[in-house]
Design an enzyme around this catalytic site. Structure first.
Site, PDB file in Angstrom:
ATOM      1  N   LYS A 261      20.581 -10.533 -44.539  1.00  0.00           N
ATOM      2  CA  LYS A 261      21.369 -11.220 -43.515  1.00  0.00           C
ATOM      3  C   LYS A 261      21.033 -12.700 -43.542  1.00  0.00           C
ATOM      4  CE  LYS A 261      21.746 -11.717 -38.484  1.00  0.00           C
ATOM      5  NZ  LYS A 261      21.215 -11.279 -37.169  1.00  0.00           N
ATOM      6  N   ASP A 266      22.710 -19.000 -35.420  1.00  0.00           N
ATOM      7  CA  ASP A 266      23.407 -18.010 -34.612  1.00  0.00           C
ATOM      8  C   ASP A 266      23.473 -18.456 -33.160  1.00  0.00           C
ATOM      9  OD1 ASP A 266      24.621 -15.791 -33.564  1.00  0.00           O
ATOM     10  OD2 ASP A 266      22.811 -14.559 -33.553  1.00  0.00           O
ATOM     11  N   LYS A 273      24.943 -17.196 -26.612  1.00  0.00           N
ATOM     12  CA  LYS A 273      23.599 -16.893 -26.122  1.00  0.00           C
ATOM     13  C   LYS A 273      23.246 -17.822 -24.963  1.00  0.00           C
ATOM     14  CE  LYS A 273      21.794 -15.560 -30.684  1.00  0.00           C
ATOM     15  NZ  LYS A 273      21.407 -14.171 -30.419  1.00  0.00           N
ATOM     16  N   ASP A 284      17.705 -16.919 -38.219  1.00  0.00           N
ATOM     17  CA  ASP A 284      18.504 -15.710 -38.364  1.00  0.00           C
ATOM     18  C   ASP A 284      18.956 -15.472 -39.807  1.00  0.00           C
ATOM     19  OD1 ASP A 284      19.281 -13.496 -36.933  1.00  0.00           O
ATOM     20  OD2 ASP A 284      21.256 -14.263 -36.423  1.00  0.00           O
ATOM     21  N   ASP A 343      28.077 -11.708 -30.720  1.00  0.00           N
ATOM     22  CA  ASP A 343      26.654 -11.918 -31.014  1.00  0.00           C
ATOM     23  C   ASP A 343      26.057 -10.738 -31.771  1.00  0.00           C
ATOM     24  OD1 ASP A 343      24.304 -13.377 -31.038  1.00  0.00           O
ATOM     25  OD2 ASP A 343      23.618 -12.611 -29.101  1.00  0.00           O
ATOM     26  N   GLU A 345      26.742 -10.034 -34.794  1.00  0.00           N
ATOM     27  CA  GLU A 345      27.412 -10.524 -36.004  1.00  0.00           C
ATOM     28  C   GLU A 345      26.696 -10.157 -37.292  1.00  0.00           C
ATOM     29  OE1 GLU A 345      24.017 -12.771 -36.197  1.00  0.00           O
ATOM     30  OE2 GLU A 345      25.163 -12.334 -34.402  1.00  0.00           O
ATOM     31  N   ARG A 347      25.408  -7.406 -38.362  1.00  0.00           N
ATOM     32  CA  ARG A 347      25.865  -6.146 -38.948  1.00  0.00           C
ATOM     33  C   ARG A 347      27.211  -6.312 -39.651  1.00  0.00           C
ATOM     34  NH1 ARG A 347      25.494  -3.338 -33.204  1.00  0.00           N
ATOM     35  NH2 ARG A 347      23.806  -4.884 -33.206  1.00  0.00           N
TER      36      ARG A 347
END
Length: 500
Positions: A261, A266, A273, A284, A343, A345, A347
């Protein structure tokens, strides 16, 4: 860059600016560990007594300095704690002690490590811990100012088995340097490390080390139907990338696919967030950094296994063009996903990359991601979770992590949690399911995109990927390069035909 070498010279005769010895907690006070015999002699047998007077206890993480007496070429002796003597000196204890020494002696030109290197594995552990402990990141300090790392580290070993020790230190050099490369990427400011910049760095490393690198830009992603990666990256002015970094070996009998990933920042997207939860979200992309570093390290070590790294890179930002909660994405391979929370995201980008990786029929797929806060709540900040569609693979990766010195824990994929994701009325799946067990729900989502017949595992490194507290052992503040050692050790075991 810190230099690393091995020497069979006596601790008393080697010229260095500092000499490191190990001490441990004994039944009747501190015990000086093997490797420091010449130092004990120089102190006329009173080294333990002197260190006790200075407050040493032998506890893990402890570091006590003492001026050297006549008979030692190094002017300073640093005693680092190894813990309980009765438990022996594990490789992890040696790594951490060496890391403490390297951090404590930052700015020193040459440091000799007279820790208990009674085997080649011990020597390698000391070398790796020292190199990781010497890490510093001062890119953004004015005029490069910052605490300079140790200039040269020398691991002292006996003449017996010195050839094996040298090989172990050479391996530690490759592993440590690539882990520190991953740390640099994780620590880099997100205005400098966007998907395109990450891809460019991968291309440069590929050229340097002879790796095949392919980059799909936003046009190629659109043409190929990578709806997950595009859906996450569409809100940013920095478009996404999917990077393939491939290492092949002529004698390889197995192929591994590692998927990382790579959300270079993010914000949460439209599901923004709250303040206090986005300040460290440059990390991230730690999964992609781990995968990238592992492939390069495997090439440097010449492992007899084929490894393909997939870096799913995007920046998740809110804007007028961003994916909205309620939107439906058509993923690579054709499945549709209703986005209930932008959020969630990671996956989405991983799913596209997992399907693409599966098209090449690898023996195993392992994805690595800072995926869920739920995993941090479950396991804390030093342990990553391991999930898999194969109990054998899950248990193997857990055992491999322990062997490599990383903390992990096997996690289940309860079938009953799948229901929440499959209840979308307009798409095949939703990107959210039940709130409780959120880390497991994310794993179940990814499992939906694994091709039939391929063993797959998911490492959720959300806890240990980025350390916000004070440094300890060989772990700095900031990026840690979590999972690199596990992936690389798994690749080594696969190359040796030993996956069990």
């Amino acid at each position: 860059m810190t230099a690393l070498s091995v020497s069979t010279s006596s601790a008393a005769s080697l010229r260095a600016d500092a000499l490191v010895v190990g001490v441990a907690k004994g039944a009747k006070g501190i015990v000086v560990a093997p490797g420091a015999e010449a130092v004990i002699e120089a102190f006329e047998g009173k080294l333990a007594e002197v260190l006790t007077t200075l407050g040493a206890t032998g506890g893990e993480g402890e570091a006590v300095k003492v001026s050297s007496p006549a008979g030692l070429k190094a002017p300073l002796v640093l005693a680092v704690g190894l813990g309980d003597a009765e438990q022996g000196f594990s490789e992890e204890a040696l790594r951490r002690a060496a890391g403490v020494a390297a951090r404590t002696l930052a700015g020193t030109k040459k440091v000799a490590l007279a820790l208990p290197a009674e085997s080649a594995e011990d020597a390698g552990a000391i070398a790796l811990g020292a190199l990781l402990g010497a890490y510093s990141y001062a890119t953004y300090k004015s005029n490069g100012a910052g605490k300079e790392p140790v200039g040269e580290l020398v691991v002292l070993t006996s003449r017996k088995g010195s050839k094996d020790a040298k090989a172990a230190v050479e391996r530690a050099t490759a592993v440590g340097e690539e882990m520190n490369r991953a740390r640099d990427l994780i620590n880099m400011a997100p205005n400098d490390l966007n998907p395109k910049a990450f891809a460019t760095i991968a291309q440069a490393a590929g050229k340097e080390h002879g790796l095949k690198v392919e980059v799909l830009d936003e046009k190629a992603l659109a043409k190929g139907g990578f709806g997950g990666i595009l859906g996450v990256g569409v809100g940013s002015t920095n478009p996404p990338r999917l990077v393939k970094v491939a290492y092949t070996h002529p004698k390889a009998k197995a192929t591994l696919a590692f998927v990382g990933k790579g959300i270079t920042y993010d914000s949460g997207g439209i599901s923004l967030k709250p303040a206090g939860h986005n300040e460290t979200m440059k990390c991230d992309m730690a999964g992609a950094a781990a995968v990238f570093a592992t492939v390069v390290a495997a090439k440097r070590l010449g492992l007899a296994v084929n490894i393909t790294g997939w870096l799913a890179l995007a920046e998740n930002m809110p804007s007028g063009s961003a994916t909205r909660p309620g939107d439906v994405l058509r993923m690579y391979g054709g499945k549709t996903v209703e986005v209930l929370n932008t959020d969630a995201e990671g996956r989405l980008v991983l799913a596209d990359a997992i399907v693409r990786a599966g098209e090449e029929n690898p023996d195993v797929i392992v994805d690595v991601a800072t995926l869920t806060g739920a995993m941090v709540l479950a396991l804390g900040t030093r342990i990553f979770g391991v999930m898999s569609n194969s109990d054998e693979l899950r248990d193997t990766l857990h055992a491999t992590a322990q062997e490599a010195g990383e903390q992990s824990w096997p996690m289940p994929l309860p079938v009953e949690l799948r229901k929440g994701m499959t209840e979308s009325t307009i798409a095949d799946l939703a990107n959210m399911g039940e709130r409780m067990g959120g880390g497991l729900v994310a794993g179940l989502f990814l499992k939906e995109f694994v091709a039939e017949g391929i063993d797959w595992a998911h490492l959720d490194i959300a806890g240990p990927a980025f350390h916000e507290g004070a440094p300890y052992g060989y772990t700095p503040k900031g990026g840690t390069a979590s999972a690199v050692r596990t992936l690389l050790r798994f690749a080594e075991r696969t190359a040796a035909g030993d996956k069990a």
